[in-house]
Design an enzyme around this catalytic site. Structure first.
Site, mmCIF file in Angstrom:
data_model
loop_
_atom_site.group_PDB
_atom_site.id
_atom_site.type_symbol
_atom_site.label_atom_id
_atom_site.label_comp_id
_atom_site.label_asym_id
_atom_site.label_seq_id
_atom_site.Cartn_x
_atom_site.Cartn_y
_atom_site.Cartn_z
ATOM 1 C CD GLU A 131 -2.866 -1.295 0.259
ATOM 2 O OE1 GLU A 131 -3.046 -0.309 -0.479
ATOM 3 O OE2 GLU A 131 -3.503 -2.351 0.130
ATOM 4 C CB CYS A 170 -1.665 7.117 1.224
ATOM 5 S SG CYS A 170 -3.120 6.349 1.970
HETATM 6 P P1 NAD Z 1 8.515 5.091 4.456
HETATM 7 O O1 NAD Z 1 8.485 4.294 3.213
HETATM 8 O O2 NAD Z 1 9.621 6.043 4.666
HETATM 9 O O3 NAD Z 1 8.536 4.122 5.725
HETATM 10 C C1 NAD Z 1 7.539 3.130 5.917
HETATM 11 C C2 NAD Z 1 8.117 2.006 6.750
HETATM 12 O O4 NAD Z 1 9.098 1.311 5.978
HETATM 13 C C3 NAD Z 1 8.818 2.471 8.020
HETATM 14 O O5 NAD Z 1 8.477 1.586 9.055
HETATM 15 C C4 NAD Z 1 10.284 2.322 7.673
HETATM 16 O O6 NAD Z 1 11.083 2.084 8.805
HETATM 17 C C5 NAD Z 1 10.235 1.079 6.789
HETATM 18 N N1 NAD Z 1 11.384 0.813 5.911
HETATM 19 C C6 NAD Z 1 12.275 1.661 5.400
HETATM 20 N N2 NAD Z 1 13.173 0.981 4.636
HETATM 21 C C7 NAD Z 1 12.819 -0.305 4.667
HETATM 22 C C8 NAD Z 1 13.334 -1.499 4.079
HETATM 23 N N3 NAD Z 1 14.418 -1.526 3.303
HETATM 24 N N4 NAD Z 1 12.693 -2.659 4.321
HETATM 25 C C9 NAD Z 1 11.588 -2.688 5.097
HETATM 26 N N5 NAD Z 1 11.071 -1.592 5.686
HETATM 27 C C10 NAD Z 1 11.677 -0.420 5.476
HETATM 28 O O7 NAD Z 1 7.089 5.841 4.558
HETATM 29 P P2 NAD Z 1 6.590 6.890 5.642
HETATM 30 O O8 NAD Z 1 7.270 8.196 5.419
HETATM 31 O O9 NAD Z 1 6.595 6.299 7.009
HETATM 32 O O10 NAD Z 1 5.048 7.018 5.233
HETATM 33 C C11 NAD Z 1 4.607 7.849 4.214
HETATM 34 C C12 NAD Z 1 4.357 7.085 2.935
HETATM 35 O O11 NAD Z 1 3.451 6.013 3.172
HETATM 36 C C13 NAD Z 1 3.702 7.957 1.890
HETATM 37 O O12 NAD Z 1 4.260 7.664 0.632
HETATM 38 C C14 NAD Z 1 2.236 7.525 1.948
HETATM 39 O O13 NAD Z 1 1.516 7.783 0.779
HETATM 40 C C15 NAD Z 1 2.387 6.062 2.212
HETATM 41 N N6 NAD Z 1 1.159 5.514 2.793
HETATM 42 C C16 NAD Z 1 0.379 4.708 2.013
HETATM 43 C C17 NAD Z 1 -0.827 4.219 2.515
HETATM 44 C C18 NAD Z 1 -1.714 3.330 1.681
HETATM 45 O O14 NAD Z 1 -2.574 2.686 2.257
HETATM 46 N N7 NAD Z 1 -1.566 3.285 0.376
HETATM 47 C C19 NAD Z 1 -1.226 4.544 3.818
HETATM 48 C C20 NAD Z 1 -0.405 5.346 4.577
HETATM 49 C C21 NAD Z 1 0.790 5.838 4.056
#
Ligand code: NAD
Length: 475
Positions: free
Chosen positions: A246, A280
């Site tokens: 997502e 998002c």
């Molecule tokens: P992010 O991608 O920076 O981080 C998300 C998670 O991924 C964190 O827990 C982070 O520690 C982890 N992460 C980072 N590198 C990783 C790796 N190599 N392997 C596994 N995990 C890793 O996102 P964010 O800044 O926390 O959130 C914002 C983003 O999330 C925006 O792009 C938003 O649109 C998206 N989002 C999408 C939805 C949806 O349902 N489509 C909902 C909420 C947020």
């Protein structure tokens, strides 16, 4: 001090290191949290695997009871969870309350799903044989969650795996670990067996791969940015693991000339500025058919100017702080870039402490960062369009495809939009930000892979097995 939550208790990290979880309103330390390592991931996955061996056999009635109790407890402890959301991620209270009700509803709907993990009886060409298929849980499921809706997402990434007899290792955002811990305790209080739900805190960039690639992890549910999602998808593809992603969005709201102007303005305010645009499904692109363009711009500017800012406990506040310095710089950069390339700034663009005022642009060129990339701040751009088809073609220029909405009373155009727009979710005469537990939630293109929801997730979280029984031997 928050340690990992493994095997139903707090467990210190392998190397004893910690990190600071900051309150984004002030950037003061909100909590000290254990910095996880790959060894901690291994410990959590092994605990989840041990728990799975017995949890998979727990009958649906018991799983149902645990999830209902968890929902009741979440409601009982509402004030505490809301306070965490205000302090840990800078949620205005109205958004925090919405998170509470959505998360509670998801737990309840997941409880109902425990009794819908059904198989099939199948026709067979062999006389005297019963042929049928059943579903089994797949094993340990990883959940990786973002900072912006941590309560909803931690619950979503736990509830359906637990409803279907799987166990979970959760890696919450490093910006929102405390809420995940509290959920661990909540599940324990609800009667979930130790080890069925585990939380490892730390930086996903350092330890995420250890979780995704661990051989006992059968599926990764990820919510976060498109770049990290793509990385996880590649790892899962190589290792033959299931994943549901997502990801980000650049969601379009369209107003046609026959649409209700005031409703579209209200939907755009919520869509663009709820939780300071850190959603998002935020409406970061608004397309308005030319006859309504000027009145729409004027009304949206007036509405944006009157939004509450900063006081998170005030139910009228829509704009709180942007989560961290890196993200604040990203928002500033998108605004700077648009201004430098000739976009017209109608309102906003300035800041009060860590809060960016609601910002509205028009005349944004396709070379602007704002046109193409997710800003994840309270910034939207309005574009004039000639027709519904013109809007569809502009909406589809984006590589993202999460949510889209259209305001019109013209049924044929509304359905043409719904049929042709590249988005996983389309709302006619409604805002782009919508969620319900049982719907297939998710996006296409850079916005995701697969869907989440109580009904559709049963498919991802179970493995089919075909069984035959020869009950009559023909002589
Ligand atoms: P992010 O991608 O920076 O981080 C998300 C998670 O991924 C964190 O827990 C982070 O520690 C982890 N992460 C980072 N590198 C990783 C790796 N190599 N392997 C596994 N995990 C890793 O996102 P964010 O800044 O926390 O959130 C914002 C983003 O999330 C925006 O792009 C938003 O649109 C998206 N989002 C999408 C939805 C949806 O349902 N489509 C909902 C909420 C947020």
């Amino acid at each position: 001090m928050y340690h990992h939550w493994i095997g139903g208790e707090f467990v210190k990290g392998a190397n004893g290191q910690t990190f600071d979880d900051l309150n984004p309103s002030t950037d003061a330390v909100y909590a000290k949290v254990t910095q996880g390592t790959s060894d901690d991931i291994v410990r959590a996955v092994e605990a989840a695997h041990q728990a799975f061996l017995s949890y998979r056999l727990v009958p649906p009635s018991q799983r149902e009871e645990i999830l209902i109790r968890a929902a009741d407890l979440l409601q009982q402890h509402q004030a505490e969870f809301i306070e965490i959301l205000l302090e840990e991620i800078g949620s205005p209270i109205s958004k925090a309350r919405k998170e509470m009700s959505t998360a509670t509803a998801y737990l309840r709907a997941s409880a109902g799903a425990t009794r819908r993990v059904t198989g099939k009886t199948l026709p067979t060409d062999i006389p005297g044989r019963l042929s049928f298929s059943v579903r089994h849980p797949i094993g340990v499921v990883a959940g990786i969650t973002p900072f912006n809706v941590p309560l909803i997402k931690c619950i979503k990434h736990a509830a359906m795996p637990l409803a279907t007899g799987n166990t979970v290792v959760l890696l919450p955002s490093e910006e929102a670990p405390v809420i995940a811990h509290r959920i661990g305790q909540l599940f324990k209080e609800a009667g979930l067996p130790a080890g069925a739900f585990n939380v490892v805190t730390g930086n996903g960039y350092d330890i995420g791969d250890a979780l995704t690639t661990h051989p006992l992890i059968k599926m990764v549910g990820f919510t976060g940015s498109s770049s990290v999602g793509k990385h996880i998808q590649a790892l899962c593809g190589k290792l033959g693991k299931r994943c549901v992603l997502e990801l980000g969005g650049k969601n379009a709201l369209v107003l046609l000339k026959d649409g209700n102007l005031d409703q579209a303005v209200t939907a755009s305010v919520v869509g663009s500025f709820l939780f300071q645009g850190q959603i998002c499904m935020s409406s970061s692109r608004i397309f308005v058919e030319k006859p309504l363009f000027e009145p729409f711009v004027e009304k949206l500017i007036q509405a944006a100017k009157h939004l509450g800012i900063g006081n998170l406990s005030d139910p009228k506040t829509m704009i709180g702080p942007i989560i961290n310095p890196r993200q604040r710089e990203r928002v500033r950069n998108h605004i700077r870039d648009a201004k430098s390339k000739g976009a017209i700034l109608h309102t906003g663009g300035d800041w009060t402490d860590h809060c960016c005022r609601p910002t509205i642009f028009s005349n944004v060129g396709s070379d602007c960062l704002l046109y193409n990339e997710e800003t994840f701040g309270p910034v939207t751009a309005i574009y004039p369009v000639d027709s519904a088809d013109h809007a569809i073609s502009l909406v589809n220029e984006s590589c993202f495809g999460l949510s889209a909405s259209i305001f019109t009373n013209h049924l044929e155009l509304a359905m043409r939009f719904a049929d042709n727009v590249n988005a996983g979710m389309v709302h006619i005469n409604g805002t782009t930000i919508q969620d319900e537990p049982h719907v297939p939630f998710g996006g296409v293109g850079a916005s995701g892979f697969g869907r989440e929801g109580t009904d559709i997730s049963i498919e991802d979280l179970t493995e089919w097995k075909w069984i035959t029984m020869q009950h009559k031997i023909s002589s």
